[in-house]
Design a protein around this motif. Sequence first.
Motif, mmCIF file in Angstrom:
data_model
loop_
_atom_site.group_PDB
_atom_site.id
_atom_site.type_symbol
_atom_site.label_atom_id
_atom_site.label_comp_id
_atom_site.label_asym_id
_atom_site.label_seq_id
_atom_site.Cartn_x
_atom_site.Cartn_y
_atom_site.Cartn_z
ATOM 1 N N SER A 173 -12.129 30.559 24.149
ATOM 2 C CA SER A 173 -13.407 31.383 23.954
ATOM 3 C C SER A 173 -13.039 32.036 22.646
ATOM 4 O O SER A 173 -11.981 32.466 22.213
ATOM 5 N N ASN A 174 -14.127 32.310 21.948
ATOM 6 C CA ASN A 174 -13.764 33.064 20.526
ATOM 7 C C ASN A 174 -14.491 34.542 20.877
ATOM 8 O O ASN A 174 -14.471 35.387 19.920
ATOM 9 N N ALA A 175 -14.456 34.925 22.124
ATOM 10 C CA ALA A 175 -14.890 36.378 22.538
ATOM 11 C C ALA A 175 -13.594 37.196 21.774
ATOM 12 O O ALA A 175 -13.984 38.192 21.453
ATOM 13 N N ALA A 176 -12.360 37.044 22.045
ATOM 14 C CA ALA A 176 -11.297 37.773 21.428
ATOM 15 C C ALA A 176 -11.446 38.278 19.979
ATOM 16 O O ALA A 176 -11.205 39.299 19.280
ATOM 17 N N VAL A 234 -5.629 33.123 28.080
ATOM 18 C CA VAL A 234 -5.140 32.538 29.005
ATOM 19 C C VAL A 234 -5.948 31.226 29.111
ATOM 20 O O VAL A 234 -7.149 31.164 29.019
ATOM 21 N N ARG A 235 -5.180 30.167 29.160
ATOM 22 C CA ARG A 235 -5.707 28.654 29.397
ATOM 23 C C ARG A 235 -6.390 28.744 30.919
ATOM 24 O O ARG A 235 -5.467 28.315 31.723
ATOM 25 N N ALA A 236 -7.507 28.908 31.265
ATOM 26 C CA ALA A 236 -7.986 28.857 32.570
ATOM 27 C C ALA A 236 -8.943 27.593 32.619
ATOM 28 O O ALA A 236 -10.141 27.692 32.188
ATOM 29 N N LEU A 237 -8.425 26.547 33.393
ATOM 30 C CA LEU A 237 -9.230 25.269 33.466
ATOM 31 C C LEU A 237 -10.306 25.526 34.623
ATOM 32 O O LEU A 237 -11.110 24.634 34.860
ATOM 33 N N GLY A 238 -10.151 26.577 35.411
ATOM 34 C CA GLY A 238 -11.147 26.697 36.644
ATOM 35 C C GLY A 238 -10.752 27.771 37.587
ATOM 36 O O GLY A 238 -9.622 28.410 37.332
ATOM 37 N N PRO A 239 -11.386 27.977 38.285
ATOM 38 C CA PRO A 239 -11.425 29.069 39.240
ATOM 39 C C PRO A 239 -10.063 28.737 40.272
ATOM 40 O O PRO A 239 -9.503 29.775 40.731
ATOM 41 N N MET A 293 -12.411 38.088 31.367
ATOM 42 C CA MET A 293 -13.527 37.335 31.111
ATOM 43 C C MET A 293 -13.008 35.781 30.709
ATOM 44 O O MET A 293 -12.379 35.703 29.687
ATOM 45 N N LEU A 294 -13.299 35.030 31.572
ATOM 46 C CA LEU A 294 -12.497 33.589 31.323
ATOM 47 C C LEU A 294 -13.489 32.361 31.180
ATOM 48 O O LEU A 294 -13.066 31.353 31.218
ATOM 49 N N ALA A 295 -14.880 32.492 30.860
ATOM 50 C CA ALA A 295 -15.543 31.426 30.489
ATOM 51 C C ALA A 295 -15.483 31.006 28.949
ATOM 52 O O ALA A 295 -14.631 31.662 28.365
ATOM 53 N N LYS A 296 -15.873 29.845 28.901
ATOM 54 C CA LYS A 296 -15.261 29.233 27.513
ATOM 55 C C LYS A 296 -16.225 29.486 26.360
ATOM 56 O O LYS A 296 -16.095 29.477 25.305
ATOM 57 N N LEU A 356 -18.053 37.478 35.899
ATOM 58 C CA LEU A 356 -18.072 36.108 36.601
ATOM 59 C C LEU A 356 -17.194 35.777 37.572
ATOM 60 O O LEU A 356 -15.923 36.488 37.682
ATOM 61 N N GLY A 357 -17.351 34.526 38.277
ATOM 62 C CA GLY A 357 -16.719 34.162 39.630
ATOM 63 C C GLY A 357 -15.019 33.660 38.933
ATOM 64 O O GLY A 357 -14.278 34.016 39.776
#
Length: 361
Positions: free
Chosen positions: A58-61, A75-80, A24-27, A105-106
């Motif tokens: 994200s603070n999910a972890a 992971v530093r994911a800036l976008g898809p 999951m890569l949302a911020k 999510l996408g």
Amino acid sequence: MTPMGYSLILQGPDRHKMKICVIMLAKRFGGAERFFVDLTNGLARRGHEVLAISNIRSNAAKRLEARHNLKREAVRALGPWDLLAARKILRLVKEFAPDIMQTSLGRAAHLAGAAAQQLDIPLVAHTHDFVDLKYFRQTRVFTPTTRAQRDYLAQQGIAAERIRLIPNFSSFPAVGGVHCRPTVTKIVAHGRFVQKKGFDLLLRSFSRVAGADMRLYIAGDGTERRRLTQLAARLNLGERVCFVGWQDDIRSFLLQGDLFVLPSRYEPFGIAVLEAMACGVPIIATRCHGPVEILAEDSAWLCDAEQESLTAALQAAIDDPEGRARRAQAAWMAFRERYAEAQVVPRFEGLYESLPPARRP
């Protein structure tokens, strides 16, 4: 260790342990992120070896349990279309060698798709909403959360065998029984302070409900905080409204309430509703995609996402102590039967086991 109040969910005799990568890569932290946390923890508690990959912002972890069979990576994911993130995901997945990849999510589905294709690992995507399919080209199976999302995927040409309807769930332990107080003195709500969540509607409706001793407690934060506090002041609500900020222990927050309100203008599912159901708190919810599938007229007060309808629902719930108890009981039973972790996580396990295994070199 399992969190206090949670029961350990053991692996069933017909389940074998799998290696599962959950991504999951949302911020921000919302319903999709809550699902990521709860599913990851649930799979690990059931004995699977899990790799959880989240966005470094994200603070999910931080909400994942410390377990020997649960590994966390960021992971530093800036976008898809972030190639660096895709390469890191490929490396992490290749090292872990999972049987299944589960995304939310996408962005996660798209960036993990290259690894799934190159390593020939089945990719399952939990969609959460009406998605843009260009981000899901490598998805093997879609798991929409509602019938409306399922039908949308079918209308977009996704074959029925690639669609498995599995709702979101909550890991909240259901209360032992429903005990509604005879008088409503504390109304609770929580979520991100954004326009679609409808907290301005809630403030306007609450201002029209009589009762000087009645208080509205709203947990959360977001870009609309200043506008909402200014609105509360213009409505002369004073101490009747309390903005309490983000609550790490949302279960304790809900258990203090006599009535829970979800005033969203748009809600594709509504995990907050499940949390209130588990806590046995009477519910008012707007008629959005998710709430109308989760709830019914006998388990909540459903209203339109506009001031007059929400005000009427508030007053009706406040004036009907027997109705609050009856609806809360029905919602609590529906949660235990359909939306508890023990009911939903095995459905994901069954799906994973039904898929052809990843090919090993």
